[in-house]
Design a protein around this motif. Structure first.
Motif, short mmCIF file in Angstrom:
data_model
loop_
_atom_site.label_atom_id
_atom_site.label_comp_id
_atom_site.label_asym_id
_atom_site.label_seq_id
_atom_site.Cartn_x
_atom_site.Cartn_y
_atom_site.Cartn_z
N ALA A 224 0.83 -1.21 0.00
CA ALA A 224 0.00 0.00 0.00
C ALA A 224 0.86 1.25 0.00
N GLN A 225 1.97 1.20 0.70
CA GLN A 225 2.89 2.35 0.71
C GLN A 225 3.54 2.54 -0.65
N LYS A 226 3.83 1.43 -1.34
CA LYS A 226 4.43 1.51 -2.67
C LYS A 226 3.41 1.96 -3.71
N PHE A 227 2.16 1.49 -3.55
CA PHE A 227 1.12 1.79 -4.54
C PHE A 227 -0.10 2.38 -3.83
N PRO A 228 -0.02 3.64 -3.36
CA PRO A 228 -1.14 4.22 -2.61
C PRO A 228 -2.41 4.41 -3.43
N ASP A 229 -2.28 4.48 -4.76
CA ASP A 229 -3.45 4.67 -5.62
C ASP A 229 -3.83 3.39 -6.35
N GLY A 230 -3.32 2.28 -5.88
CA GLY A 230 -3.62 1.01 -6.53
C GLY A 230 -2.42 0.49 -7.31
N PHE A 231 -2.44 -0.79 -7.58
CA PHE A 231 -1.34 -1.48 -8.26
C PHE A 231 -1.26 -1.03 -9.72
N ARG A 232 -0.24 -0.25 -10.03
CA ARG A 232 -0.09 0.27 -11.39
C ARG A 232 1.38 0.39 -11.73
N LEU A 233 1.75 -0.19 -12.89
CA LEU A 233 3.11 -0.14 -13.39
C LEU A 233 3.07 0.35 -14.83
N PRO A 234 4.21 0.78 -15.36
CA PRO A 234 4.24 1.16 -16.79
C PRO A 234 3.91 -0.05 -17.66
N PRO A 235 3.30 0.17 -18.81
CA PRO A 235 2.98 -0.96 -19.71
C PRO A 235 4.24 -1.72 -20.11
N ASP A 236 4.07 -3.01 -20.38
CA ASP A 236 5.18 -3.83 -20.86
C ASP A 236 5.59 -3.34 -22.26
N PRO A 237 6.82 -3.69 -22.69
CA PRO A 237 7.27 -3.27 -24.02
C PRO A 237 6.30 -3.67 -25.13
N GLY A 239 3.12 -3.83 -24.87
CA GLY A 239 1.82 -3.21 -24.67
C GLY A 239 0.95 -3.91 -23.65
N GLY A 240 1.39 -5.08 -23.16
CA GLY A 240 0.64 -5.79 -22.14
C GLY A 240 0.85 -5.18 -20.77
N ARG A 241 0.21 -5.78 -19.76
CA ARG A 241 0.31 -5.24 -18.41
C ARG A 241 0.76 -6.33 -17.44
N SER A 242 1.64 -5.93 -16.53
CA SER A 242 2.11 -6.83 -15.47
C SER A 242 1.70 -6.30 -14.11
N ASP A 243 0.58 -5.56 -14.08
CA ASP A 243 0.12 -5.00 -12.81
C ASP A 243 -1.35 -5.35 -12.56
N LEU A 244 -1.77 -6.50 -13.08
CA LEU A 244 -3.12 -6.98 -12.82
C LEU A 244 -3.10 -7.86 -11.57
N LEU A 245 -4.28 -8.30 -11.13
CA LEU A 245 -4.37 -9.10 -9.91
C LEU A 245 -3.51 -10.36 -10.01
N ASN A 246 -3.45 -10.97 -11.20
CA ASN A 246 -2.69 -12.21 -11.32
C ASN A 246 -1.18 -12.00 -11.27
N SER A 247 -0.73 -10.73 -11.17
CA SER A 247 0.71 -10.45 -11.08
C SER A 247 1.17 -10.10 -9.67
N VAL A 248 0.24 -10.01 -8.72
CA VAL A 248 0.59 -9.58 -7.37
C VAL A 248 1.58 -10.54 -6.72
#
Length: 477
Positions: A224-237, A239-248
């Motif tokens: 929560a301290q790292k992601f106070p506004d929710g789990f969000r990372l830059p898009p993968d090269p 265009g996919g995402r590695s910040d969905l629930l299955n990536s926690v």
């Protein structure tokens, strides 16, 4: 009293020997060995009364008590072996006291051969029971950890008298892991929580989508301290995402620096995150290797499922599970539940629920017992969990309750929620309502009664309720 010395015929020798298998001491009493016969009969009666007393006092909880302790399992194995040898010796001695040597030669050969066969047959159930117990010991020892669990600050500790720490439900996170030898951590392919009412066994299976975005973490935690506004990372090269629930899980394992250098925090972080999302306290997790799950299905002999439409699978769509009702082996059952070809994640979640429901319905005690060695071998490769072995004492009877209890499900999929902008309060409210409704006699979707003064359509509640029977919607061609 003198022992009888009169000769008996071939049929009598075999008959009294066979009777002694079921009523120890019968042959000895017939042959005049009164004290020995009464002692054997008394010991047999005492054993039966002891078993009956244990069942009346402990019931099915006795199974949990034994499996919860390696020592108790070893004791039962030793007793089983001794009983098998004792019954073998009983058959042999019962045969001998009937004086087969007084029979004609042909009678001696016949009775000796059949009595020997009886002795071997008598050993068979004890040998099977020993194999069953050894497999159980190996399975439980490899899957469950021996030590207890840490009690977090402010929590009531579990005791033998109160194993659920005063709470009315047990919540177990069930994770389908898409393991890969080229991936250093675990990608959680499916995420469910089984919330079980400890009094009735009534269970709600709650499913969360793998592509849930902006996942929130419990306040004051490192994530929560790292992601106070929710789990969000830059898009993968790509265009996919590695910040969905299955990536926690995978992210937490890859960043031990967030947890003071502690490694392998993925399971704990995901359990806490899913618990916070649903408004629940997750007690334990069980990680299921998806292809190990296929081996388990093969071990029970397959599952009968109605495939609604042809399911195409494979990298080049080279596989096919044809529509229709049939028994599927492990590989086909897994492709039925996991294929994304011409489908989406939410349809796949429904198919996964159907496979779980079919397993729950079809893995009856007789099937489990007859195929136990194969099931145990598959399960050792299938499950990783943090459930402590001592908790098997209350969990085994609870699992038996679940088998015959009401199981409903809630799937948080569109249009119920928006995965890209989840309404967290709505998720918690629906979860709480589903758990409350699960303690009633019938599922919410089936038990809601329309108000006759308002005359709503009878199907209105059924069509809009997020709570469904576990296999509702399955098996329709």
């Amino acid at each position: 009293m003198a022992r009888r010395t009169e000769r008996v015929g071939t049929g009598a020798v075999l008959g009294w020997t066979l009777l002694s298998v079921m009523v120890p001491g019968a042959a000895h009493l017939r042959a005049g060995w009164r004290k020995t016969g009464l002692a054997l009969l008394g010991a047999y009666a005492a054993m039966l009364l002891g078993i009956l007393a244990l069942y009346l006092v402990y019931g099915v909880a006795l199974v949990g008590t034994i499996t919860a302790s390696a020592t108790w399992v070893n004791v039962v194995i030793a007793v089983t072996i001794l009983l098998g040898l004792a019954w073998f010796a009983l058959v042999v001695h019962s045969f001998m006291v009937m004086r087969p040597g007084a029979l004609p030669q042909n009678g001696q050969i016949l009775t000796g051969t059949l009595a020997g066969l009886m002795a071997v047959v008598v050993l068979a159930p004890f040998a099977y029971a020993t194999q069953f117990l050894v497999s159980t010991q190996s399975l439980v020892g490899s899957v469950f950890r021996e030590t207890g669990e840490e009690v977090e600050a402010g929590e009531k500790p579990r005791t033998e008298a109160d194993p659920w720490a005063g709470r009315p439900r047990v919540n177990i996170m069930l994770i389908g892991g898409d393991a890969d030898e080229h991936r250093p951590s675990v990608r959680t392919d499916s995420m469910n929580v089984a919330s079980i009412d400890v009094a009735t066994g009534n269970t709600v299976l709650i499913s969360l989508p793998r592509n849930l975005e902006y996942v929130r973490f419990r306040p004051d935690t490192p994530m929560a301290q790292k992601f106070p506004d929710g789990f969000r990372l830059p898009p993968d090269p790509g265009g996919g995402r590695s910040d969905l629930l299955n990536s926690v899980w995978e992210y937490a394992d890859a960043h031990p620096e967030l947890f003071g250098g502690r490694k392998n925090m993925g399971s704990k972080v995901l359990a806490d995150t899913i618990g916070y999302t649903l408004g629940l306290k997750i007690d334990w997790y069980a990680l299921v290797n998806m292809w190990g799950f296929a081996r388990l299905i093969d071990a029970i002999g397959g599952v009968t499922i109605t495939v609604e439409q042809d399911i195409v699978f494979g990298k080049y769509n080279e596989g096919l599970v044809k529509a229709g009702t049939r028994k599927l082996g492990g590989a086909d059952a897994m492709w039925y539940s996991r294929s994304r070809t011409n489908s989406d994640d939410y349809t796949r979640m429904r198919r996964q629920k159907c496979v779980i429901g079919a397993l729950l319905d079809q893995a009856d005690p007789a099937t489990v017992l007859t195929r136990f060695t194969a099931i145990a071998g598959a399960t050792k490769e299938l499950i990783k969990t943090d459930i402590p072995r001592p908790m098997l004492k209350p969990l085994v009877p609870l699992a038996l309750k679940v088998k015959n209890a009401k199981v409903t499900s809630v799937q948080f999929v569109p249009p119920l929620i928006k995965t890209y902008a989840p309404d967290w309060e709505k998720i918690r409210t629906i979860t709480a309502k589903a758990l409350s409704d699960s303690v009633t006699k019938r599922p919410l979707a089936a038990s809601a009664t329309p108000d006759p003064t308002k005359s709503p359509k009878p199907s209105a509640t059924r069509s809009t309720s997020p709570v469904k029977g576990l296999t509702e919607g399955c098996g329709t061609l």
